[in-house]
Design an enzyme around this catalytic site. Structure first.
Site, PDB file in Angstrom:
ATOM      1  N   LYS A 245     -17.130 -70.012 -31.452  1.00  0.00           N
ATOM      2  CA  LYS A 245     -18.529 -69.624 -31.649  1.00  0.00           C
ATOM      3  C   LYS A 245     -18.506 -68.521 -32.711  1.00  0.00           C
ATOM      4  O   LYS A 245     -18.588 -67.324 -32.404  1.00  0.00           O
ATOM      5  CB  LYS A 245     -19.129 -69.150 -30.318  1.00  0.00           C
TER       6      LYS A 245
HETATM    7  N1  PPE Z   1     -23.402 -76.210 -29.669  1.00  0.00           N
HETATM    8  C1  PPE Z   1     -23.795 -75.162 -30.442  1.00  0.00           C
HETATM    9  C2  PPE Z   1     -23.648 -75.274 -31.910  1.00  0.00           C
HETATM   10  C3  PPE Z   1     -24.319 -74.020 -29.840  1.00  0.00           C
HETATM   11  O1  PPE Z   1     -24.698 -72.991 -30.597  1.00  0.00           O
HETATM   12  C4  PPE Z   1     -24.477 -73.962 -28.445  1.00  0.00           C
HETATM   13  C5  PPE Z   1     -25.059 -72.749 -27.775  1.00  0.00           C
HETATM   14  C6  PPE Z   1     -24.051 -75.075 -27.667  1.00  0.00           C
HETATM   15  C7  PPE Z   1     -23.513 -76.166 -28.327  1.00  0.00           C
HETATM   16  C8  PPE Z   1     -24.120 -75.084 -26.164  1.00  0.00           C
HETATM   17  O2  PPE Z   1     -23.174 -74.200 -25.600  1.00  0.00           O
HETATM   18  P1  PPE Z   1     -23.426 -73.477 -24.204  1.00  0.00           P
HETATM   19  O3  PPE Z   1     -24.455 -72.435 -24.430  1.00  0.00           O
HETATM   20  O4  PPE Z   1     -22.100 -72.905 -23.856  1.00  0.00           O
HETATM   21  O5  PPE Z   1     -23.881 -74.516 -23.253  1.00  0.00           O
HETATM   22  N2  PPE Z   1     -26.023 -72.035 -28.533  1.00  0.00           N
HETATM   23  C9  PPE Z   1     -26.326 -70.660 -28.214  1.00  0.00           C
HETATM   24  C10 PPE Z   1     -27.083 -69.958 -29.319  1.00  0.00           C
HETATM   25  C11 PPE Z   1     -28.520 -70.287 -29.521  1.00  0.00           C
HETATM   26  C12 PPE Z   1     -29.182 -69.380 -30.541  1.00  0.00           C
HETATM   27  O6  PPE Z   1     -30.243 -69.768 -31.109  1.00  0.00           O
HETATM   28  O7  PPE Z   1     -28.691 -68.267 -30.792  1.00  0.00           O
HETATM   29  C13 PPE Z   1     -26.975 -70.523 -26.847  1.00  0.00           C
HETATM   30  O8  PPE Z   1     -27.524 -71.484 -26.314  1.00  0.00           O
HETATM   31  O9  PPE Z   1     -26.903 -69.428 -26.295  1.00  0.00           O
END
Ligand code: PPE
Length: 305
Positions: A159
């Site tokens: 991330k």
């Molecule tokens: N893919 C990406 C690219 C991504 O950023 C997230 C979370 C996910 C999948 C899902 O991961 P998880 O949260 O562990 O289920 N995106 C984060 C950021 C959003 C933002 O606008 O800032 C979030 O959901 O916290």
């Protein structure tokens, strides 16, 4: 949305919101190498706030740092405690936690040398990520003209802040066209993920989600896989194409911010009847019961404040 009286945890101590600034020559600001997390805390049915899968999120923060070759100057335990302490300090019973680890100023140029590594943790109130109606009625999704990262161009399992330039471009593009969210294809043309979500589809009772090969290993995705398997649903982690998605019975996004959001349309094609999502709904309901502490079988996912 952000209240100025909030405190920010910065490098081990609390400082006022307005003082949580960085120098213009911060290395991460110029070159994008920094790592972050997004975590939610929910107010449970018994009135106690609980952070959802805090340990797993902090582990992923350290994994992202390892991928980016950044050494976090705190232990996992210290970061976990700091997340909880920041919520308490700001008297938040429900909200979003955003830890960020970045390379500070020092030497100039791409090579970061021994520039100090700094850590900040902010918390804020965040309602439904894709709008209040999204969780109920579903959203309209458009496949982005931008391709998701090649696995040897950006490190897709981390991330990492710089990775999100792709997300911002994709999201802006589809919002301008009147859609709610972007879905991005990988370098081989298969479905990868949303700008900030993982994606699932349902066809003839079988749930399908993209394999972890070139996507962020979403913690909500992992939770949904557990939920589906525990319910005896058939779930596969397999690549799929945009046309397979067009003909799905149901589709949904998962993410900490997006939670479990039904997809009503993709590229102007209704998914299913565009109204009812029985499988999505069942998973969504179970997910919200779990995060609110109503399901004893998953209580170990909760870290009460
Ligand atoms: N893919 C990406 C690219 C991504 O950023 C997230 C979370 C996910 C999948 C899902 O991961 P998880 O949260 O562990 O289920 N995106 C984060 C950021 C959003 C933002 O606008 O800032 C979030 O959901 O916290």
């Amino acid at each position: 949305m952000v209240q100025r009286e909030e405190k920010i945890w910065m490098d081990g101590k609390f400082i006022p919101w307005g003082e949580a600034n960085v120098h213009i020559l911060t290395h991460s600001l110029h070159y994008g190498l920094a790592v972050f997390e997004g975590i939610r805390c929910y107010l449970c049915h018994d009135g106690r706030p609980a952070v959802f899968r805090l340990g797993r999120h902090v582990e992923r923060l350290f994994d992202s740092a390892q991928i980016g070759d950044i050494k976090i100057p705190f232990s996992k335990r210290e970061i976990q405690e700091a997340c909880k302490e920041t919520l308490r300090m700001n008297q938040l019973k429900e909200g979003y936690i955003r830890p960020i680890v970045f390379i500070s100023d020092g030497v100039r140029g791409v090579y970061p040398g021994d520039n100090p590594i700094r850590v900040g943790i902010a918390t804020w109130t965040w309602g439904a990520y894709l709008g209040e109606e999204a969780l109920e009625k579903g959203i309209r999704v458009k496949i982005s003209s931008y391709t998701r990262h090649h696995v040897n161009v950006m490190m897709t399992k981390g991330k990492i802040c710089g990775n999100y330039v792709n997300s911002v471009l994709a999201k802006r593009e589809v919002i301008k066209m009147g859609y709610d969210e972007a879905l991005i294809l990988d370098t081989e043309g298969y479905v990868s993920e949303g700008s900030g979500e993982n994606v699932f589809m349902v066809k003839n009772g079988v749930l399908k989600t993209t394999p972890l090969t070139s996507i962020l290993p979403g913690i909500t995705r992992d939770s949904v896989i557990h939920i589906a398997r525990d319910k005896g649903m058939n779930l596969v982690e397999e690549r799929f194409t945009r046309d397979e998605l067009y003909t799905a019975d149901e589709a949904f996004f998962t993410g900490t911010a997006a939670e479990v959001t039904p997809i009503r349309e993709i590229d102007d094609r209704k998914i299913g009847d565009g109204k009812r999502y029985p499988v999505t709904r069942e998973i969504q309901t179970t997910f919200f019961d779990i995060v609110k502490g109503k399901n004893p079988a998953y209580i170990e996912w909760l870290d009460y404040l």
